[in-house]
Design an enzyme around this catalytic site. Structure first.
Site, mmCIF file in Angstrom:
data_model
loop_
_atom_site.group_PDB
_atom_site.id
_atom_site.type_symbol
_atom_site.label_atom_id
_atom_site.label_comp_id
_atom_site.label_asym_id
_atom_site.label_seq_id
_atom_site.Cartn_x
_atom_site.Cartn_y
_atom_site.Cartn_z
ATOM 1 N N LYS A 103 35.188 41.322 51.968
ATOM 2 C CA LYS A 103 36.519 40.721 51.847
ATOM 3 C C LYS A 103 37.133 40.682 53.225
ATOM 4 O O LYS A 103 36.802 41.499 54.092
ATOM 5 C CB LYS A 103 37.404 41.570 50.927
ATOM 6 N N THR A 187 38.129 29.797 39.009
ATOM 7 C CA THR A 187 38.570 31.136 38.602
ATOM 8 C C THR A 187 39.247 31.075 37.233
ATOM 9 O O THR A 187 38.943 31.859 36.327
ATOM 10 C CB THR A 187 39.521 31.742 39.666
ATOM 11 N N ASN A 218 46.883 29.224 42.378
ATOM 12 C CA ASN A 218 45.759 28.428 41.878
ATOM 13 C C ASN A 218 45.218 28.949 40.542
ATOM 14 O O ASN A 218 45.133 28.207 39.549
ATOM 15 C CB ASN A 218 44.658 28.407 42.958
HETATM 16 N N1 GLU Z 1 38.504 35.461 46.402
HETATM 17 C C1 GLU Z 1 37.777 35.229 45.204
HETATM 18 C C2 GLU Z 1 37.508 36.542 44.486
HETATM 19 O O1 GLU Z 1 38.234 37.498 44.653
HETATM 20 C C3 GLU Z 1 36.539 34.377 45.414
HETATM 21 C C4 GLU Z 1 35.485 34.954 46.295
HETATM 22 C C5 GLU Z 1 34.362 33.970 46.622
HETATM 23 O O2 GLU Z 1 34.361 32.869 46.092
HETATM 24 O O3 GLU Z 1 33.483 34.364 47.420
HETATM 25 O O4 GLU Z 1 36.632 36.641 43.684
#
Ligand code: GLU
Length: 421
Positions: A103, A187, A218
């Site tokens: 992250k 998502t 989003n």
């Molecule tokens: N930020 C999103 C998550 O927390 C997507 C991560 C990604 O697509 O690599 O899952």
């Protein structure tokens, strides 16, 4: 926020009380593989210079290159990014995609930046971290307050540095820059697919189900939209400024249109509601889709929802969870409920690598097959171990992860106890 990483790790303890996990494999999960911190200089429009702090935490690469979004938010901290990176390791293992977790984050309030400043910051982040990122090493994506345009800038910056067009270095890009169909609403769609699977198991009838959504970015917008399209009654939504509530149901498409154009939530006839009150509504499904630690020991006893779907990462703090479980509230955990985003990121990466782009229909089908299968696996694990769904998701992930650790040889093999060879 200071104990968020510690809290995140302690969810492992509950899972390992049910299964035998190699102690070395477990120990590796407690220590992020690599932590990078950078100071990003950004020339402001007025000629002055601001320095922003950025992080990238690469948590664990046992199952593949690491993957996870980049967050731009004033409250970003290293502890938070470590927790978010750990959750990505678990999430990728829960849904069986060949990545470890990572992250990134920058401490910034994007509302205080002009578009040009935002572009300079985004390119600056990539410029400073290009040596530790890469399509076979660490692949970022969008997260809170980052979007496809930012991903596009970062991809271009990386390609310029490497002198090679490299779309697979980052996912969630605009479609003309190698993005995937269906990534934008992935998502929300993944969470919807989980709800549909649960609905089948529990014989829910959408028409009788009320829903409250906290967070209207989003993911919050997309889950509200798709649930409303399928007959669920969305009675409340909120953003960081507060929310709107109508017990007869809100009309979601104009709410989204209003939010996108005016940045405000407006619903004629609806009552105003605070974020705190929204969480305590008597609804069938509560969807926290904003930030971490929204439900804690302070408000857990007042939560009345029958089911909580964690579209945000970490919205239930460890100290509040036991109360919810005692009240028999079903929780679809973040590492499953919001995994649709990284699932379609994986599809995007595959498409970039193959140079072969899929139709929206193919993306949707692959996502639906994957989410149904893994929801089924987690549900079955939950029944088998007679536990809650989060613990089941962690058990499922840990079993997959330990196989990958064992395949490399552990203590048992090296001290000759394992007679495999
Ligand atoms: N930020 C999103 C998550 O927390 C997507 C991560 C990604 O697509 O690599 O899952």
């Amino acid at each position: 926020m200071t104990d968020i990483f510690k809290d995140a790790l302690s969810r492992l303890d509950k899972a390992i009380s049910f299964i035998d996990v190699d102690k070395e494999a477990l120990e590796k999960l407690r220590h992020p593989k690599m932590i990078s911190q950078v100071s990003i200089p950004v020339r402001r429009d007025n000629g002055s210079l601001s320095i922003f702090t950025g992080y990238r935490v690469q948590h664990n690469s046992t199952r593949g290159p690491v993957k996870g979004g980049i967050r731009f938010h004033p409250n970003v901290s290293l502890e938070e990014v470590k927790a978010l990176a750990f959750w990505m390791t678990i999430k990728c293992a829960v849904i069986g995609i060949p990545f470890g977790g990572a992250k990134g984050g920058v401490i910034v309030d994007t509302k205080k930046l002009s578009r040009m400043e935002l572009e300079r910051l985004s390119r600056g982040y990539m410029c400073m971290l290009a040596d530790v990122l890469g399509p076979d090493r660490d692949i970022p994506a969008p997260d809170v307050y980052t979007n496809s345009m930012i991903m596009g800038w970062m991809m271009e910056e990386y390609s310029t540095i490497k002198r090679q067009y490299t779309p697979a270095v980052i996912t969630g890009k605009p479609i003309p820059m190698g993005g995937s169909q269906g990534r934008d609403d992935a998502t929300g769609m993944g969470a919807f697919l989980c709800i549909q699977e649960l609905a089948k198991k529990l014989n829910w009838d959408a028409k009788n189900m009320t829903v409250a959504v906290q967070g209207f970015g989003n993911a919050g917008q997309n889950i509200a939209k798709v649930l409303a399209q399928h007959g669920y009654k969305i009675v409340a939504v909120s953003d960081s400024q507060g929310g709107v509530y109508d017990q007869d149901g809100l009309d979601v498409p104009p709410l989204i249109a209003g939010k996108l154009t005016t940045k405000k939530l407006k619903a004629p006839g609806a009552k105003k509601i605070t974020n705190a009150k929204l969480l305590e509504l008597d609804v069938d499904i509560l969807i926290p889709a904003a930030m971490e630690d929204q439900i804690t020991k302070k408000n857990a006893a007042r939560i009345k929802a029958r089911c909580i779907v964690e579209v945000a990462n970490g919205p239930i703090k460890l100290d509040g969870e036991a109360t919810l479980l005692r009240k028999k509230i079903m929780i679809i955990p973040d590492v499953l409920a919001n995994a649709g985003g990284v699932a379609v990121s994986y599809f995007e990466w595959v498409q970039n690598k193959a140079g072969d782009y899929w139709t929206a229909k193919k993306v949707r089908k692959r996502l639906s097959d994957l989410m149904s299968k893994e929801f089924g696996n987690v549900y079955q694990t939950m029944t088998q171990y007679k536990t809650d769904m989060r613990t089941a998701a962690y058990i499922h992930a840990l079993l997959r992860y330990s196989e990958a650790v064992k395949a490399r040889g552990t203590e048992g093999y090296f001290d000759g106890e394992n007679k495999l060879l």
